[in-house]
Design a protein around this motif. Structure first.
Motif, short mmCIF file in Angstrom:
data_model
loop_
_atom_site.label_atom_id
_atom_site.label_comp_id
_atom_site.label_asym_id
_atom_site.label_seq_id
_atom_site.Cartn_x
_atom_site.Cartn_y
_atom_site.Cartn_z
N PRO A 1 42.36 44.67 38.98
CA PRO A 1 42.57 43.25 39.28
C PRO A 1 41.31 42.66 39.90
O PRO A 1 40.71 43.25 40.80
N SER A 2 40.90 41.50 39.42
CA SER A 2 39.70 40.86 39.95
C SER A 2 39.97 39.40 40.29
O SER A 2 40.77 38.73 39.63
N HIS B 1 40.33 36.97 34.60
CA HIS B 1 40.55 37.44 35.96
C HIS B 1 42.01 37.26 36.37
O HIS B 1 42.71 36.38 35.86
N ALA B 2 42.44 38.07 37.32
CA ALA B 2 43.80 37.95 37.84
C ALA B 2 43.95 36.77 38.78
O ALA B 2 45.06 36.33 39.07
N GLY B 3 42.82 36.26 39.28
CA GLY B 3 42.85 35.10 40.14
C GLY B 3 41.47 34.46 40.20
O GLY B 3 40.45 35.12 39.97
N VAL B 4 41.45 33.17 40.50
CA VAL B 4 40.19 32.44 40.67
C VAL B 4 40.31 31.62 41.95
O VAL B 4 41.23 30.81 42.09
N LEU C 1 45.09 37.39 47.28
CA LEU C 1 44.88 38.78 46.87
C LEU C 1 46.18 39.43 46.42
O LEU C 1 46.23 40.11 45.38
N HIS C 2 47.23 39.23 47.19
CA HIS C 2 48.53 39.81 46.80
C HIS C 2 49.02 39.19 45.49
O HIS C 2 49.54 39.91 44.62
N GLU D 1 49.75 41.09 41.83
CA GLU D 1 51.03 40.93 41.13
C GLU D 1 50.82 40.34 39.73
O GLU D 1 51.47 40.75 38.77
N ASN D 2 49.91 39.36 39.61
CA ASN D 2 49.59 38.80 38.29
C ASN D 2 49.11 39.91 37.35
O ASN D 2 49.47 39.95 36.17
#
Length: 382
Positions: free
Chosen positions: A113-114, A142-145, A369-370, A374-375
Motif C-alpha cells: 500500500p502506498s 496508489h492506495a491513497g493520495v 494511513l489506516h 484498507e483500500n
C-alpha cells in the motif's frame, strides 16, 4: 504500524519545507507508537545518506534514515527493482512518497500500500513536466493520495483518483520546535547595514514558478513611494543569475540583496518587516506558516492553497499573480500602515493556532494511513 517515508534529499545548507514536514509527521507518528523509517533517494553512489538535510533533521528526533540509491536516473525498471529491495528489507505496512520520483516508483512497484503526498507541481522545465505528467497519470495506482489544499484535491480527483482515496491534510507548524526570531537590530547587524531600512524578504527557491521576477518588477514602484526599503532574497536556484541581472537592468541592485540559502532562514523571517511570496503556483507554503508563527506580516499571491492562509484584509495582503503593480501597492500599504500590519499578523497567528496544529495533522495522517491500508486490502493495486 510500520511506515516508510520516501523522498529525495541532498547535502545542502538548509532543510527544505517538504523535508521538514516529513520529519514533523514522522516524529508525531512515532510518538503515537508507530515504527517509522525514512528512505532518502540519492542519485550518486558516493553520497552519504547521513550528510543529507533530511537524514540529519530526522536523526535529531531518533528517526532512522536509510539510503535508496538510484544511479540509473532514467531507467525505470532498475529503479523499481532498487525500490523493491528496500521495501522487502524493511517490510513496511505502508509506504508514503513525496516527489515525483518516489511517487512513480511506488506506483509501478505496486506490491505494498502506498500513499503519495502531493505538495505541488512546478513544471519548471521539459524534463520535470514529463515526470510530473507521469506522476499525475499514475496517482490512481496508489492506495491513497494526500493533498495540502482544496484546489489540489479537485485536481487529483480530475485525474481519476476515487474521492475516498484523497485525503486533505494541510501542512502545519510545530511551534515547540521554533527557535527565537532574530531581532531587527541583529538582522541589520548581520547584513552589515549602517542604516535602518524597512526590510522586506523573499524566502524560498529562486526558480521560475516562485515568481521572483514579478517581485523585482514591483520594486521600482515601491522605492519611488517609500524611502529606505531593502529587499532580502534568501534562497538559491537556477534563476539566481537571471534575477540578479534583472535587478541590474531595473537599476535597483543597491536595494536588493541576494543572501543565498540559509540554515537560519526561520529566524530571519521573524525579523522581517514584511514577508512577500510572489509565487505563480503553490501547495500550502511552509514559509507563510512560519511567518504567521513569528507574527511577521505577509503579502502573497492568490495561488494554490495560499488563500487558505492569507485572507485579504484579515491575515495579510492577497494579490493576483503576475501583477507587479498590485504587488507593489500591497507592499507599500503594509509598510505604510504598521498598526494595520500588526493587526493582520496577530490575526494570522490566531488562525495558525486554530487550524494548523500538529495534533490535527497527525490525527488526519493516522486516519489516512489506516484507510489506505484498507483500500489496498479491498481493491489491490488498481
Amino acid at each position: 504500524m510500520r511506515v516508510l517515508f520516501c523522498q529525495p534529499s541532498s547535502a545542502k545548507p538548509a532543510i527544505s519545507g517538504p523535508e521538514r514536514q516529513t520529519v514533523q509527521i514522522a516524529r508525531a507518528l512515532q510518538t503515537r507508537g508507530h515504527e517509522v523509517t525514512i528512505g532518502v533517494i540519492l542519485v550518486q553512489s558516493y553520497e552519504d545518506v547521513h550528510s543529507t538535510t533530511l537524514a540529519q533533521h530526522a536523526g535529531q528526533y531518533g528517526i532512522p534514515a536509510v539510503p535508496l540509491y538510484l544511479p540509473e536516473k532514467y531507467n525505470l525498471r532498475r529503479s523499481v527493482c532498487r525500490f523493491a529491495k528496500l521495501v522487502e528489507d524493511l517490510k513496511p505496512d505502508v509506504v508514503c512518497t513525496a516527489g515525483y520520483k518516489a511517487d512513480i516508483l511506488a506506483a509501478w512497484y505496486g506490491q505494498v500500500p502506498s500513499v503519495a503526498v502531493i505538495r505541488g507541481w512546478t513544471a519548471k522545465d521539459v524534463k520535470v513536466r514529463f515526470f510530473e505528467w507521469l506522476d499525475k497519470h499514475t496517482l490512481r495506482w496508489h492506495a491513497g493520495v494526500v493533498v495540502v489544499s482544496p484546489l489540489q484535491r479537485a485536481e487529483v480527483a480530475s485525474l481519476k483518483v476515487p474521492l475516498e482515496r484523497i485525503f486533505y491534510i494541510p501542512n502545519t507548524i510545530d511551534l515547540s520546535a521554533f527557535a527565537e526570531a532574530y531581532s531587527q537590530r541583529h538582522l541589520r547587524t548581520l547584513l552589515g547595514l549602517a542604516y535602518s531600512p524597512s526590510v522586506i524578504g523573499y524566502v524560498g527557491r529562486l526558480s521560475v514558478e516562485k515568481g521572483g521576477r514579478f517581485l523585482l518588477d514591483a520594486m521600482p514602484s515601491v522605492l519611488q513611494q517609500l524611502k529606505d526599503v531593502l529587499l532580502l532574497m534568501v534562497g538559491e536556484g537556477d534563476q539566481r543569475l537571471v534575477l540578479q541581472a534583472q535587478a541590474q537592468m531595473l537599476g535597483i541592485q543597491e536595494a536588493v540583496l541576494f543572501w543565498g540559502e540559509r540554515a537560519d532562514a526561520r529566524q530571519i523571517i521573524g525579523a522581517l518587516d514584511l514577508l512577500v511570496l510572489p509565487s505563480l503556483t503553490e501547495g500550502l507554503p511552509n514559509v507563510i506558516l512560519e511567518a504567521f508563527a513569528y507574527k511577521t506580516p505577509v503579502v502573497a499571491t492568490a495561488v494554490g492553497g495560499v488563500p487558505e492562509l492569507v485572507k485579504d484584509g484579515e491575515t495579510g495582503w492577497l494579490v493576483p499573480p503576475r501583477d507587479p503593480q498590485a504587488l507593489a501597492q500591497a507592499i507599500v500599504d503594509a509598510l505604510s500602515h504598521p498598526e494595520e500590519a500588526r493587526r493582520r499578523a496577530e490575526n494570522a497567528y490566531r488562525h495558525l493556532l486554530q487550524h494548523f496544529t500538529v495534533e490535527k495533522q497527525v490525527d488526519a495522517w493516522e486516519q489516512a494511513l489506516h484507510a489506505a491500508v484498507e483500500n489496498w486490502k479491498r481493491k489491490g493495486r488498481r
